[in-house]
Design a protein around this motif. Structure first.
Motif, PDB file in Angstrom:
ATOM      1  N   ASN A   1      -6.243  -1.694   6.196  1.00  0.00           N
ATOM      2  CA  ASN A   1      -4.902  -1.305   5.754  1.00  0.00           C
ATOM      3  C   ASN A   1      -4.297  -2.367   4.843  1.00  0.00           C
ATOM      4  O   ASN A   1      -4.736  -3.512   4.834  1.00  0.00           O
ATOM      5  CB  ASN A   1      -3.978  -1.106   6.968  1.00  0.00           C
ATOM      6  CG  ASN A   1      -4.340   0.130   7.767  1.00  0.00           C
ATOM      7  OD1 ASN A   1      -4.947   1.059   7.231  1.00  0.00           O
ATOM      8  ND2 ASN A   1      -3.997   0.136   9.035  1.00  0.00           N
ATOM      9  N   GLU A   2      -3.291  -1.973   4.116  1.00  0.00           N
ATOM     10  CA  GLU A   2      -2.581  -2.939   3.286  1.00  0.00           C
ATOM     11  C   GLU A   2      -1.760  -3.852   4.196  1.00  0.00           C
ATOM     12  O   GLU A   2      -1.178  -3.413   5.181  1.00  0.00           O
ATOM     13  CB  GLU A   2      -1.641  -2.224   2.289  1.00  0.00           C
ATOM     14  CG  GLU A   2      -2.371  -1.600   1.126  1.00  0.00           C
ATOM     15  CD  GLU A   2      -1.449  -1.296  -0.071  1.00  0.00           C
ATOM     16  OE1 GLU A   2      -0.264  -1.657  -0.045  1.00  0.00           O
ATOM     17  OE2 GLU A   2      -1.965  -0.679  -1.032  1.00  0.00           O
ATOM     18  N   ALA A   3      -1.734  -5.118   3.837  1.00  0.00           N
ATOM     19  CA  ALA A   3      -0.891  -6.089   4.522  1.00  0.00           C
ATOM     20  C   ALA A   3       0.319  -6.347   3.631  1.00  0.00           C
ATOM     21  O   ALA A   3       0.270  -6.113   2.425  1.00  0.00           O
ATOM     22  CB  ALA A   3      -1.662  -7.384   4.731  1.00  0.00           C
TER      23      ALA A   3
ATOM     24  N   TYR B   1       4.416 -10.375  -0.915  1.00  0.00           N
ATOM     25  CA  TYR B   1       2.980 -10.178  -1.128  1.00  0.00           C
ATOM     26  C   TYR B   1       2.546  -8.900  -0.447  1.00  0.00           C
ATOM     27  O   TYR B   1       3.165  -8.453   0.512  1.00  0.00           O
ATOM     28  CB  TYR B   1       2.158 -11.366  -0.595  1.00  0.00           C
ATOM     29  CG  TYR B   1       2.098 -11.451   0.912  1.00  0.00           C
ATOM     30  CD1 TYR B   1       2.962 -12.278   1.609  1.00  0.00           C
ATOM     31  CD2 TYR B   1       1.172 -10.695   1.634  1.00  0.00           C
ATOM     32  CE1 TYR B   1       2.920 -12.358   2.989  1.00  0.00           C
ATOM     33  CE2 TYR B   1       1.119 -10.763   3.016  1.00  0.00           C
ATOM     34  CZ  TYR B   1       1.991 -11.592   3.693  1.00  0.00           C
ATOM     35  OH  TYR B   1       1.961 -11.653   5.055  1.00  0.00           O
ATOM     36  N   HIS B   2       1.512  -8.300  -0.968  1.00  0.00           N
ATOM     37  CA  HIS B   2       0.830  -7.229  -0.250  1.00  0.00           C
ATOM     38  C   HIS B   2      -0.611  -7.194  -0.711  1.00  0.00           C
ATOM     39  O   HIS B   2      -0.962  -7.821  -1.704  1.00  0.00           O
ATOM     40  CB  HIS B   2       1.538  -5.875  -0.411  1.00  0.00           C
ATOM     41  CG  HIS B   2       1.394  -5.213  -1.746  1.00  0.00           C
ATOM     42  ND1 HIS B   2       2.070  -5.638  -2.870  1.00  0.00           N
ATOM     43  CD2 HIS B   2       0.637  -4.150  -2.145  1.00  0.00           C
ATOM     44  CE1 HIS B   2       1.756  -4.850  -3.889  1.00  0.00           C
ATOM     45  NE2 HIS B   2       0.884  -3.942  -3.481  1.00  0.00           N
ATOM     46  N   SER B   3      -1.443  -6.509   0.067  1.00  0.00           N
ATOM     47  CA  SER B   3      -2.857  -6.499  -0.279  1.00  0.00           C
ATOM     48  C   SER B   3      -3.273  -5.146  -0.836  1.00  0.00           C
ATOM     49  O   SER B   3      -2.621  -4.129  -0.595  1.00  0.00           O
ATOM     50  CB  SER B   3      -3.710  -6.847   0.946  1.00  0.00           C
ATOM     51  OG  SER B   3      -3.581  -5.845   1.933  1.00  0.00           O
ATOM     52  N   HIS B   4      -4.345  -5.179  -1.609  1.00  0.00           N
ATOM     53  CA  HIS B   4      -5.006  -3.981  -2.112  1.00  0.00           C
ATOM     54  C   HIS B   4      -6.428  -4.016  -1.572  1.00  0.00           C
ATOM     55  O   HIS B   4      -7.291  -4.625  -2.169  1.00  0.00           O
ATOM     56  CB  HIS B   4      -5.018  -3.977  -3.651  1.00  0.00           C
ATOM     57  CG  HIS B   4      -3.734  -3.560  -4.286  1.00  0.00           C
ATOM     58  ND1 HIS B   4      -3.550  -3.524  -5.652  1.00  0.00           N
ATOM     59  CD2 HIS B   4      -2.562  -3.137  -3.729  1.00  0.00           C
ATOM     60  CE1 HIS B   4      -2.304  -3.094  -5.903  1.00  0.00           C
ATOM     61  NE2 HIS B   4      -1.696  -2.876  -4.768  1.00  0.00           N
ATOM     62  N   PRO B   5      -6.644  -3.373  -0.414  1.00  0.00           N
ATOM     63  CA  PRO B   5      -7.976  -3.444   0.199  1.00  0.00           C
ATOM     64  C   PRO B   5      -9.089  -2.887  -0.697  1.00  0.00           C
ATOM     65  O   PRO B   5     -10.215  -3.366  -0.663  1.00  0.00           O
ATOM     66  CB  PRO B   5      -7.831  -2.613   1.472  1.00  0.00           C
ATOM     67  CG  PRO B   5      -6.359  -2.643   1.778  1.00  0.00           C
ATOM     68  CD  PRO B   5      -5.683  -2.662   0.444  1.00  0.00           C
TER      69      PRO B   5
ATOM     70  N   PRO C   1      -0.577  -4.330 -10.132  1.00  0.00           N
ATOM     71  CA  PRO C   1       0.425  -3.426  -9.565  1.00  0.00           C
ATOM     72  C   PRO C   1       0.023  -1.972  -9.792  1.00  0.00           C
ATOM     73  O   PRO C   1      -0.374  -1.600 -10.897  1.00  0.00           O
ATOM     74  CB  PRO C   1       1.697  -3.761 -10.351  1.00  0.00           C
ATOM     75  CG  PRO C   1       1.477  -5.129 -10.902  1.00  0.00           C
ATOM     76  CD  PRO C   1       0.006  -5.230 -11.167  1.00  0.00           C
ATOM     77  N   SER C   2       0.113  -1.182  -8.751  1.00  0.00           N
ATOM     78  CA  SER C   2      -0.197   0.244  -8.869  1.00  0.00           C
ATOM     79  C   SER C   2       1.033   0.959  -9.412  1.00  0.00           C
ATOM     80  O   SER C   2       2.112   0.376  -9.534  1.00  0.00           O
ATOM     81  CB  SER C   2      -0.550   0.814  -7.495  1.00  0.00           C
ATOM     82  OG  SER C   2       0.589   0.757  -6.652  1.00  0.00           O
ATOM     83  N   GLU C   3       0.857   2.229  -9.707  1.00  0.00           N
ATOM     84  CA  GLU C   3       1.981   3.030 -10.184  1.00  0.00           C
ATOM     85  C   GLU C   3       3.095   3.035  -9.132  1.00  0.00           C
ATOM     86  O   GLU C   3       4.278   2.924  -9.443  1.00  0.00           O
ATOM     87  CB  GLU C   3       1.491   4.455 -10.481  1.00  0.00           C
ATOM     88  CG  GLU C   3       2.432   5.290 -11.318  1.00  0.00           C
ATOM     89  CD  GLU C   3       3.045   4.535 -12.515  1.00  0.00           C
ATOM     90  OE1 GLU C   3       2.285   3.901 -13.278  1.00  0.00           O
ATOM     91  OE2 GLU C   3       4.290   4.588 -12.672  1.00  0.00           O
ATOM     92  N   LEU C   4       2.690   3.089  -7.876  1.00  0.00           N
ATOM     93  CA  LEU C   4       3.647   3.073  -6.772  1.00  0.00           C
ATOM     94  C   LEU C   4       4.373   1.724  -6.707  1.00  0.00           C
ATOM     95  O   LEU C   4       5.583   1.670  -6.478  1.00  0.00           O
ATOM     96  CB  LEU C   4       2.915   3.354  -5.454  1.00  0.00           C
ATOM     97  CG  LEU C   4       3.777   3.494  -4.198  1.00  0.00           C
ATOM     98  CD1 LEU C   4       4.697   4.702  -4.305  1.00  0.00           C
ATOM     99  CD2 LEU C   4       2.898   3.602  -2.964  1.00  0.00           C
ATOM    100  N   ASP C   5       3.625   0.646  -6.925  1.00  0.00           N
ATOM    101  CA  ASP C   5       4.252  -0.691  -6.941  1.00  0.00           C
ATOM    102  C   ASP C   5       5.314  -0.766  -8.030  1.00  0.00           C
ATOM    103  O   ASP C   5       6.365  -1.373  -7.857  1.00  0.00           O
ATOM    104  CB  ASP C   5       3.205  -1.786  -7.182  1.00  0.00           C
ATOM    105  CG  ASP C   5       2.233  -1.907  -6.023  1.00  0.00           C
ATOM    106  OD1 ASP C   5       2.613  -1.557  -4.901  1.00  0.00           O
ATOM    107  OD2 ASP C   5       1.098  -2.361  -6.259  1.00  0.00           O
ATOM    108  N   ARG C   6       5.011  -0.160  -9.155  1.00  0.00           N
ATOM    109  CA  ARG C   6       5.947  -0.127 -10.275  1.00  0.00           C
ATOM    110  C   ARG C   6       7.217   0.630  -9.908  1.00  0.00           C
ATOM    111  O   ARG C   6       8.325   0.188 -10.176  1.00  0.00           O
ATOM    112  CB  ARG C   6       5.290   0.587 -11.471  1.00  0.00           C
ATOM    113  CG  ARG C   6       5.007  -0.282 -12.656  1.00  0.00           C
ATOM    114  CD  ARG C   6       4.189   0.492 -13.677  1.00  0.00           C
ATOM    115  NE  ARG C   6       2.786   0.122 -13.539  1.00  0.00           N
ATOM    116  CZ  ARG C   6       2.268  -0.975 -14.073  1.00  0.00           C
ATOM    117  NH1 ARG C   6       3.018  -1.786 -14.779  1.00  0.00           N
ATOM    118  NH2 ARG C   6       1.006  -1.275 -13.904  1.00  0.00           N
TER     119      ARG C   6
HETATM  120 ZN    ZN Z   1       0.163  -2.320  -4.434  1.00  0.00          ZN
END
Ligand code: ZN
Length: 150
Positions: A34-36, A92-96, A102-107
């Motif tokens: 999972n993402e942290a 911070y977060h992880s991308h497993p 940055p993803s579209e969602l992060d944006r």
């Molecule tokens: Zn992300």
């Protein structure tokens, strides 16, 4: 190009002591697949952010593709950071399973122009860590300097 009057302060570099950097990777690995997510606390000086401590947060979405924090836990972390005399430098977060970008969602979910966004990627079993600043429109990659000796 003219500068905006109230342009956010841009922090050009993130310095992380090696022990804190290793701790960051460790706490992200622990949540795999999972993402942290969590907060990075430290001090800011002349455009340089000095990371001092990681505050892991629960990913209540418990998903490999998205993270969501608990408002009360974030609030308590803010209080602890303040109490310890540090500032919140970033998130911070992880991308497993994807790159340290940055993803579209992060944006879409970025809304702290003063924050550094750190992404820890484990794509293909390779650890990659990148930092970005957010100016309200786009992410800009920042340099990370891993400091030995403290
Ligand atoms: Zn992300």
């Amino acid at each position: 190009m003219s500068r905006l009057k109230n342009a956010p302060v841009v922090h050009k570099m993130l310095k992380i002591p090696r022990a804190v950097f290793e701790n960051l990777i460790e706490v992200c690995k622990r949540e795999f697949p999972n993402e942290a997510c969590g907060l990075i606390a430290g001090v800011r000086e002349n455009g340089v952010s000095y990371a001092k401590k990681i505050y892991p947060l629960k990913n209540i979405a418990q998903s490999p593709f998205v993270y969501e924090t608990d408002a009360e836990e974030v609030y308590n972390a803010f209080l602890n950071i303040e109490k310890s005399g540090l500032s919140i430098l970033g998130i911070y977060h992880s991308h497993p399973f994807s790159r340290a970008e940055p993803s579209e969602l992060d944006r879409r979910s970025a809304f702290y122009p003063d924050m550094i966004y750190v992404i820890v990627s484990f794509e293909g079993g390779i650890v990659d860590v990148e930092a970005y600043s957010w100016d309200g429109e786009k992410f800009t990659k920042q340099s990370i300097s891993i400091e030995d000796g403290n």
